[in-house]
Design a protein around this motif. Structure first.
Motif, PDB file in Angstrom:
ATOM      1  N   CYS A  28       0.773  -1.220   0.006  1.00  0.00           N
ATOM      2  CA  CYS A  28      -0.062   0.036   0.078  1.00  0.00           C
ATOM      3  C   CYS A  28       0.869   1.274   0.061  1.00  0.00           C
ATOM      4  O   CYS A  28       0.440   1.971  -0.550  1.00  0.00           O
ATOM      5  CB  CYS A  28      -0.953  -0.174   1.251  1.00  0.00           C
ATOM      6  N   ILE A  77      -6.797   2.606   4.949  1.00  0.00           N
ATOM      7  CA  ILE A  77      -6.978   1.043   4.510  1.00  0.00           C
ATOM      8  C   ILE A  77      -7.490   0.033   5.387  1.00  0.00           C
ATOM      9  O   ILE A  77      -7.123  -0.089   6.422  1.00  0.00           O
ATOM     10  CB  ILE A  77      -5.503   0.500   4.055  1.00  0.00           C
ATOM     11  N   GLY A 137      -6.973  -2.144   0.666  1.00  0.00           N
ATOM     12  CA  GLY A 137      -5.721  -2.078   0.179  1.00  0.00           C
ATOM     13  C   GLY A 137      -5.520  -2.825  -1.336  1.00  0.00           C
ATOM     14  O   GLY A 137      -4.551  -2.029  -1.926  1.00  0.00           O
ATOM     15  N   LEU A 190      -6.498  -0.133  -3.681  1.00  0.00           N
ATOM     16  CA  LEU A 190      -5.382   1.049  -3.829  1.00  0.00           C
ATOM     17  C   LEU A 190      -4.550   0.552  -4.766  1.00  0.00           C
ATOM     18  O   LEU A 190      -4.148   1.187  -5.773  1.00  0.00           O
ATOM     19  CB  LEU A 190      -4.785   1.270  -2.356  1.00  0.00           C
TER      20      LEU A 190
END
Length: 115
Positions: A7, A39, A77, A80
């Motif tokens: 991340c 997250i 996560g 992302l």
């Protein structure tokens, strides 16, 4: 599930992408604002600033953000990492509720170029 290091790497890559983007995208990201990215699956928050078209992560804390940043992102996560590598479209993820973006109205108007 993406790790904390993956991340953080994705945020660094996003920062590099913004810095190397075309003029319109760089202009949209040329804000000076506090930023947080929570997250959810790791229950960790990356905090820092969006300034000069780059994301500068200055702190990582467990749990949700302690302070209310001017620009706030909330996502898993894996989402992302997928958005940064191009396999997940931000606008679709945002519209479906997988990603939350909270900011002031003027900032949202300016950031819409990034969507």
């Amino acid at each position: 599930m993406a790790t904390m290091q993956e991340c953080r790497g994705a945020l660094d890559k996003l920062s590099d992408n913004l810095a190397n983007a075309d003029r319109d995208v760089r202009g949209a990201a040329a804000l000076d604002r506090s930023l947080s990215c929570h997250i959810t699956d790791l229950d960790v928050t990356f905090s820092g600033r969006l300034e000069n078209g780059r994301i500068d992560v200055t702190d990582t804390t467990p749990g949700p953000p302690r302070d209310k940043a001017q620009i706030r992102l909330v996502m898993a996560g894996d989402d992302l990492v997928a958005m940064v590598d191009g396999s997940l479209n931000f606008a679709k993820a945002w519209a479906s509720g997988r990603v939350r973006l909270e900011a002031g109205f003027r900032d949202l108007l300016r950031l819409r170029t990034l969507l």
